[in-house]
Design a protein around this motif. Structure first.
Motif, PDB file in Angstrom:
ATOM      1  N   SER A  17       0.829  -1.202   0.000  1.00 26.84           N
ATOM      2  CA  SER A  17       0.000   0.000   0.000  1.00 26.84           C
ATOM      3  C   SER A  17       0.866   1.256   0.000  1.00 26.84           C
ATOM      4  CB  SER A  17      -0.898   0.027   1.236  1.00 26.84           C
ATOM      5  OG  SER A  17      -1.773  -1.070   1.264  1.00 26.84           O
ATOM      6  N   VAL A  48      -7.754   7.956 -12.769  1.00 28.71           N
ATOM      7  CA  VAL A  48      -7.703   7.035 -11.638  1.00 28.71           C
ATOM      8  C   VAL A  48      -8.933   7.243 -10.753  1.00 28.71           C
ATOM      9  CG1 VAL A  48      -6.424   6.365  -9.567  1.00 28.71           C
ATOM     10  CG2 VAL A  48      -5.186   6.965 -11.675  1.00 28.71           C
ATOM     11  N   TYR A  60     -14.304   6.299  -9.713  1.00 29.79           N
ATOM     12  CA  TYR A  60     -13.070   5.539  -9.896  1.00 29.79           C
ATOM     13  C   TYR A  60     -13.021   4.887 -11.268  1.00 29.79           C
ATOM     14  CZ  TYR A  60     -12.723   5.986  -4.841  1.00 29.79           C
ATOM     15  OH  TYR A  60     -12.644   6.480  -3.564  1.00 29.79           O
ATOM     16  N   VAL A  64      -9.113   0.396 -10.792  1.00 29.81           N
ATOM     17  CA  VAL A  64      -8.694   0.617  -9.400  1.00 29.81           C
ATOM     18  C   VAL A  64      -9.844   0.471  -8.412  1.00 29.81           C
ATOM     19  CG1 VAL A  64      -6.871   2.169 -10.213  1.00 29.81           C
ATOM     20  CG2 VAL A  64      -9.029   3.128  -9.362  1.00 29.81           C
ATOM     21  N   ARG A  67      -9.769  -1.035  -4.730  1.00 34.06           N
ATOM     22  CA  ARG A  67      -8.384  -1.031  -4.232  1.00 34.06           C
ATOM     23  C   ARG A  67      -7.922   0.372  -3.831  1.00 34.06           C
ATOM     24  NH1 ARG A  67      -4.279  -2.265  -7.556  1.00 34.06           N
ATOM     25  NH2 ARG A  67      -5.334  -1.496  -9.438  1.00 34.06           N
ATOM     26  N   PHE A  68      -8.381   1.388  -4.535  1.00 41.81           N
ATOM     27  CA  PHE A  68      -7.961   2.765  -4.276  1.00 41.81           C
ATOM     28  C   PHE A  68      -9.121   3.546  -3.661  1.00 41.81           C
ATOM     29  CE2 PHE A  68      -4.494   3.226  -7.813  1.00 41.81           C
ATOM     30  CZ  PHE A  68      -3.891   2.062  -7.354  1.00 41.81           C
ATOM     31  N   MET A  83      -3.875   3.778  -1.785  1.00 41.50           N
ATOM     32  CA  MET A  83      -3.747   2.709  -2.769  1.00 41.50           C
ATOM     33  C   MET A  83      -3.380   1.419  -2.058  1.00 41.50           C
ATOM     34  SD  MET A  83      -1.715   4.751  -5.794  1.00 41.50           S
ATOM     35  CE  MET A  83      -0.211   4.871  -4.855  1.00 41.50           C
ATOM     36  N   LEU A  86      -1.613  -3.113  -4.324  1.00 41.18           N
ATOM     37  CA  LEU A  86      -0.959  -2.590  -5.518  1.00 41.18           C
ATOM     38  C   LEU A  86      -0.428  -3.704  -6.406  1.00 41.18           C
ATOM     39  CD1 LEU A  86       0.763   0.472  -3.886  1.00 41.18           C
ATOM     40  CD2 LEU A  86      -0.714   0.571  -5.892  1.00 41.18           C
ATOM     41  N   ASP A  90       0.144  -0.942 -11.782  1.00 42.66           N
ATOM     42  CA  ASP A  90      -0.121   0.383 -11.224  1.00 42.66           C
ATOM     43  C   ASP A  90       1.095   1.296 -11.295  1.00 42.66           C
ATOM     44  OD1 ASP A  90      -1.980  -1.318  -8.693  1.00 42.66           O
ATOM     45  OD2 ASP A  90      -2.813  -0.200 -10.386  1.00 42.66           O
ATOM     46  N   TYR A  94       2.000   9.517 -10.966  1.00 41.54           N
ATOM     47  CA  TYR A  94       0.655   9.897 -10.551  1.00 41.54           C
ATOM     48  C   TYR A  94       0.574  11.414 -10.411  1.00 41.54           C
ATOM     49  CZ  TYR A  94      -0.728   5.099  -9.779  1.00 41.54           C
ATOM     50  OH  TYR A  94      -1.067   3.775  -9.966  1.00 41.54           O
TER      51      TYR A  94
END
Length: 123
Positions: A17, A48, A60, A64, A67-68, A83, A86, A90, A94
């Protein structure tokens, strides 16, 4: 002029993460939506996540979801991207973006952009 500064990127193993932060200058942060985008080497920039000005609405990308998590603190002029789980896919730079009227996953709707922070996920 609004400035956005990302932080929190780094190298992490798959399954790990990271939490990205984006600090905004100015006193209008609470009035506009924010988003996170990413760009991997040789690929186009992709969306994202996005969050409305109040934080009540979030969106989202399918890649993702689950997960995010995007969030914001309007008292600190900061937006976050948590996040989890991962994956090597990914890996990217960013970017946070701001200035959109509504939360939107389309980059063209954003007026302000940060310089980006590198996230690398090793397998």
């Amino acid at each position: 002029q609004v400035q956005l500064v990302e932080s929190g990127g780094g190298l992490v193993q798959a399954g790990g993460s990271l939490r990205l932060s984006c600090a905004a200058s100015g006193r209008t942060f609470r009035t506009y939506a924010m988003g996170w985008f990413r760009q991997a080497p040789g690929k186009e920039r992709e969306s994202v996540a996005a969050i409305s000005a109040s934080g009540a609405r979030t969106y989202y990308a399918d890649s993702v979801k689950g997960r995010f998590t995007i969030s914001r603190d309007n008292t600190e002029n900061t937006v976050y991207l948590q996040m989890n789980s991962l994956e090597p896919e990914d890996t990217a730079v960013y970017y946070c973006a701001g200035g959109a009227v509504f939360a939107d996953l389309r980059p063209a709707h954003y007026e302000y952009w940060g310089q980006g922070t590198q996230v690398t996920v090793s397998s």
